[in-house]
Design an enzyme around this catalytic site. Structure first.
Site, short mmCIF file in Angstrom:
data_model
loop_
_atom_site.label_atom_id
_atom_site.label_comp_id
_atom_site.label_asym_id
_atom_site.label_seq_id
_atom_site.Cartn_x
_atom_site.Cartn_y
_atom_site.Cartn_z
N ASN A 10 0.78 -8.44 -14.28
CA ASN A 10 -0.05 -7.55 -13.47
C ASN A 10 -0.67 -6.50 -14.39
O ASN A 10 -0.04 -5.50 -14.73
CB ASN A 10 0.84 -6.91 -12.39
N ARG A 69 -2.50 -11.26 -11.92
CA ARG A 69 -3.30 -10.50 -10.95
C ARG A 69 -4.69 -10.26 -11.54
O ARG A 69 -4.83 -9.77 -12.65
CB ARG A 69 -2.65 -9.16 -10.66
N HIS A 158 -6.41 -4.34 -3.32
CA HIS A 158 -4.99 -4.18 -2.96
C HIS A 158 -4.49 -5.35 -2.09
O HIS A 158 -3.47 -5.22 -1.41
CB HIS A 158 -4.74 -2.86 -2.19
N ARG A 219 -10.03 9.34 -8.00
CA ARG A 219 -11.29 8.81 -7.46
C ARG A 219 -11.68 9.55 -6.19
O ARG A 219 -10.81 9.86 -5.37
CB ARG A 219 -11.14 7.32 -7.14
N GLU A 360 4.12 -6.08 -5.89
CA GLU A 360 2.96 -6.91 -6.26
C GLU A 360 3.37 -8.10 -7.11
O GLU A 360 2.83 -9.19 -6.96
CB GLU A 360 1.92 -6.06 -7.00
#
Ligand code: ADP
Length: 376
Positions: A10, A69, A158, A219, A360
């Protein structure tokens, strides 16, 4: 049933998370952080892969498959895809849509394919979970020819986390995923809200890129697009404006700290800027919960996950405060209790509020195994 372990890789912008999993059990895992930063041992993602593979090879059986990923799958990749040269070339082309996010993933794939020749490798996309989002949710009201020509639409991100967490929520609530309407709030450094109906993403707050939507660590999330035109006419370069949106906005822009733990500590000590940052962060979440409640019509559960979502009772409580008329009632004692997965809503509330840890790497491994299973 898997015979040997699956390695999940990942890649983040400056990190590499990895896990070696077999039959649902985690044999090993960890994070290589601060890749490429001055004074750190790993100069690039390729080097980090080589180091991780060396360490794993010393203690564990070799992986029978590798899952990667990849943030952006564009319109081409709607499900996990077995990697070959052509697929890798297409993923590289998608770096145009995700210049900050796809290149580290590509570098990791290259290094892993070089080191593990003959081992099947699969790309698992963050966008894939949202691929069936209805057009009314995925389209921007932009000139159609321009949107088509440049691939401009909402893709959502996501997705590996949201898929995993939605399934885990169904297990927690002991109900079939197919009948659940969920809002999944993934609140990490990046943050997103996703409306999930019957296991399918029907709307999500991140858009063509992971910049849109919630207030994040650095962000901006949603911002009037005209702000960019205004700043450009005032003389700021495109790169500078992007820097302001991606790296100098969010909690950091509002109060100078992007780590929610620091923001909470400062706000608790009476710091006005931190308090405002926290208020804006929670307000944006509440707004999306209301919007997605309307999109879904009926709501069974609001689910918190990732760093902030799993660990901050203060943010969970504050983000959902005032939503009691919608049947969303957080129980303070349950909210304050520790992990793992649990329900934190009050007894008798119409909507369950849940905390469900994401994983994840496990999601990547599960999707990799599924992609390699012989077709039925
Ligand atoms: P990433 O998106 O990089 O995977 P995480 O999901 O680990 O990141 O989330 C990182 C965020 O979680 C950081 O902003 C951090 O401040 C926040 N966080 C971690 N632990 C806590 C905590 N106990 N309370 C509040 N925020 C926390």
């Amino acid at each position: 049933m898997t015979v040997g372990p699956i390695l999940a890789l990942n890649a983040g912008s400056s990190s590499l998370k990895y896990a070696l999993l077999r039959n649902g059990g985690r044999l090993a895992g960890g994070t290589v952080a601060r890749i490429g930063e001055p004074g750190e041992p790993e100069a690039d993602h390729g080097g980090a892969v080589v180091r991780v593979l060396d360490e794993l090879a010393r203690r564990h059986p070799a992986p029978v498959a590798v899952g990667h990923r990849i943030v952006h799958g564009g319109d081409r990749f709607r499900r996990p895809t077995v990697l070959d040269d052509a697929v890798l070339a297409q993923i590289e082309e998608l770096s145009v849509l995700a210049p900050l996010h796809n290149p580290p993933g590509v570098a990791v794939i290259r290094a892993a394919r070089r080191a593990l020749t003959g081992v099947p490798q699969v790309a698992v996309f963050d966008t894939a979970f949202h691929a069936d989002m209805p057009a009314e949710a995925s389209r921007y009201a932009l000139d159609t020819a321009t949107a088509t020509r440049y691939g401009i639409r909402r893709y959502g991100f996501h997705g590996i986390s949201v898929r995993y967490v939605a399934a885990a929520t169904a297990t927690l609530l002991d109900r079939p995923l197919a009948e659940l309407h969920l809002i999944v709030l993934h609140l990490g450094n990046g943050a997103s809200a996703t409306a999930v109906a019957g296991g399918r993403g029907v709307d999500t707050s991140m858009g063509m890129t992971p910049l849109e939507g919630l207030v994040m660590g650095t962000r901006t999330g949603d911002i009037d697009p005209a702000v960019a035109f205004h700043l450009a006419r005032a003389g700021l370069s495109t790169d500078r404006i992007e820097e302001l949106y991606q790296h100098r906005g969010g909690l950091f822009g509002l109060c100078g700290d992007n780590d929610m733990r620091r923001v909470l500590a400062r706000a608790g000590a009476g710091d006005e800027a931190a308090e405002q940052a926290l208020a804006a962060y929670c307000h944006r979440i509440r707004k999306y919960v209301g919007a997605y409640h309307a999109v879904l019509g009926r709501l069974d559960a609001v689910v918190f996950t990732a760093g902030v979502g799993e660990h901050s009772p203060a943010v969970r409580g504050r983000a959902l405060a005032g939503l009691e008329p919608l049947g969303i009632v957080v129980d303070p004692a349950r909210n304050a209790a520790g992990p793992p997965a649990r329900v934190i809503s009050a007894e008798g509330g119409r909507v369950a509020v849940c905390v469900v840890p994401t994983d994840e790497e496990r999601g990547i491994a599960e999707e990799t195994a599924a992609a390699l299973r012989p077709a039925r």
